[in-house]
Write an enzyme that holds these catalytic residues in place. Structure first.
Site, mmCIF file in Angstrom:
data_model
loop_
_atom_site.group_PDB
_atom_site.id
_atom_site.type_symbol
_atom_site.label_atom_id
_atom_site.label_comp_id
_atom_site.label_asym_id
_atom_site.label_seq_id
_atom_site.Cartn_x
_atom_site.Cartn_y
_atom_site.Cartn_z
ATOM 1 N N ARG A 1 6.448 7.240 14.500
ATOM 2 C CA ARG A 1 6.184 7.636 13.114
ATOM 3 C C ARG A 1 5.868 9.137 13.056
ATOM 4 O O ARG A 1 5.131 9.662 13.882
ATOM 5 C CB ARG A 1 5.009 6.840 12.563
ATOM 6 C CG ARG A 1 4.631 7.205 11.116
ATOM 7 C CD ARG A 1 3.393 6.475 10.647
ATOM 8 N NE ARG A 1 2.240 6.775 11.492
ATOM 9 C CZ ARG A 1 1.567 5.852 12.187
ATOM 10 N NH1 ARG A 1 1.936 4.590 12.151
ATOM 11 N NH2 ARG A 1 0.539 6.211 12.939
ATOM 12 N N ASP B 1 0.501 5.089 1.734
ATOM 13 C CA ASP B 1 -0.303 5.731 2.769
ATOM 14 C C ASP B 1 -1.165 6.860 2.202
ATOM 15 O O ASP B 1 -0.687 7.694 1.418
ATOM 16 C CB ASP B 1 0.605 6.314 3.855
ATOM 17 C CG ASP B 1 1.260 5.238 4.715
ATOM 18 O OD1 ASP B 1 0.728 4.120 4.764
ATOM 19 O OD2 ASP B 1 2.296 5.540 5.344
ATOM 20 N N HIS C 1 0.835 -1.199 0.000
ATOM 21 C CA HIS C 1 0.000 0.000 0.000
ATOM 22 C C HIS C 1 0.873 1.254 0.000
ATOM 23 O O HIS C 1 2.064 1.214 0.331
ATOM 24 C CB HIS C 1 -0.944 0.015 1.206
ATOM 25 C CG HIS C 1 -0.245 0.118 2.528
ATOM 26 N ND1 HIS C 1 0.462 -0.933 3.085
ATOM 27 C CD2 HIS C 1 -0.128 1.151 3.405
ATOM 28 C CE1 HIS C 1 0.969 -0.559 4.244
ATOM 29 N NE2 HIS C 1 0.637 0.707 4.462
ATOM 30 N N HIS D 1 4.800 0.209 0.394
ATOM 31 C CA HIS D 1 5.507 -0.529 1.436
ATOM 32 C C HIS D 1 4.628 -1.633 1.993
ATOM 33 O O HIS D 1 3.408 -1.644 1.819
ATOM 34 C CB HIS D 1 6.020 0.389 2.547
ATOM 35 C CG HIS D 1 4.956 1.146 3.288
ATOM 36 N ND1 HIS D 1 4.319 2.259 2.771
ATOM 37 C CD2 HIS D 1 4.420 0.955 4.519
ATOM 38 C CE1 HIS D 1 3.447 2.715 3.644
ATOM 39 N NE2 HIS D 1 3.479 1.937 4.721
#
Length: 285
Positions: free
Chosen positions: A279, A113, A111, A264
């Site tokens: 993150r 983000d 996917h 990723h």
């Protein structure tokens, strides 16, 4: 297989050393500290990110404030909430999150983000705090290389097509299941070109992913015949190993990736071991 756009000359970096980990994607940087990034160092990091798409920097014991400050150089921070909490201050620090024996990782699908947003995040900085002894790697796929290696006749066809991206088909559907209809109205699907020019380099990337893309549409916005079959073919391009680099995490490893250029996959092979990460993502716009 080409790493750079045809009109792009590779930079000479003065503030760190670059060690490639794959031919077109991924480089380990050494000889720098991400806790003290001045304008000159940031300019080189930015250039390296555009060239290599994934930057890996080991032994960086920075805190969430320093990580957030670095991400802020690329743009305002955005968290992983579908709907930001109203009335909260703008995010400035990285956010910690963990996977353990009760919180199972859902990142084990290819996917990109936030493609369900009009402006997906431009980049993400992920830092390892506590990791399993074995497992928990992250894979990245170069979607510019994926575009380059499609059949030329197919590329010609795809340049006139767009793709619809909808958050509610992926892991978010379960996470927000109780409010699905309301949230669908608040965050409607976004449409992006299948052959999407990178906003900084102009290089075409294959901009569909199995996590969020629902169907392919023509210039008039209506679904095309054979959308499911063609979309499946395109999404599976991310699985081709020649486009990959793989990160094996160690404590204090920092990875910065260009969310406009790669997909990723977070390998979920470490359950029920604890994995604690931080993150910080810079919003698009």
């Amino acid at each position: 297989m080409r790493r750079l756009p045809d009109d792009w000359e590779s930079a000479q970096f003065q503030r760190f050393e670059v060690s490639p980990v794959a031919p077109t994607i991924g480089a380990e940087l050494s000889g720098l500290s991400l806790g003290d990034v001045d304008d000159e160092l940031f300019a080189e990091l930015d250039r390296a990110l555009l060239e290599w798409k994934v930057l890996i920097v080991r032994d960086q014991p920075i805190d969430t404030a320093a990580q957030g400050a670095l991400a802020l150089r690329w743009g305002p921070l955005t968290d992983d909430q579908l709907i930001p909490n109203p009335g909260t201050a703008a995010q400035t620090d990285a956010i910690t999150f963990e996977r353990n024996d009760t919180v199972v990782g859902l990142e084990n699908m290819w996917h990109t983000d936030g493609t369900f947003r009009t402006h997906p995040p431009v980049c993400t900085i992920l830092r390892a705090i506590e990791i399993p002894a074995v497992g928990g790697d992250t894979l990245f796929a170069d979607m510019a290389a994926a575009w380059d290696n499609l059949d030329p006749d197919l590329r010609d066809r795809l340049t006139s097509l767009s793709a619809r991206h909808d958050w509610s088909i992926g892991a978010y559907a379960d996470k927000y299941g109780d409010d699905l209809d309301e949230l669908r109205a608040e965050v409607p699907p976004a449409v992006h070109p299948v052959a999407r020019p990178h906003p900084r380099t102009g290089r075409l990337t294959l901009f569909v992913n199995a996590g969020f893309t629902t169907d392919l549409v023509g210039p008039d916005g209506s679904p095309i015949d054979g959308s499911d079959e063609l979309l499946n073919l395109l999404c599976r391009q991310a699985e081709i190993p020649e486009y990959h680099c793989r990160v094996r995490w160690t404590p204090d490893t920092v990875v910065i990736w260009d969310n406009q250029a790669v997909q990723h996959y977070g390998v979920n092979d470490y359950h029920p071991t604890r994995r604690l990460m931080a993150r910080a993502s810079a919003a698009g716009g």
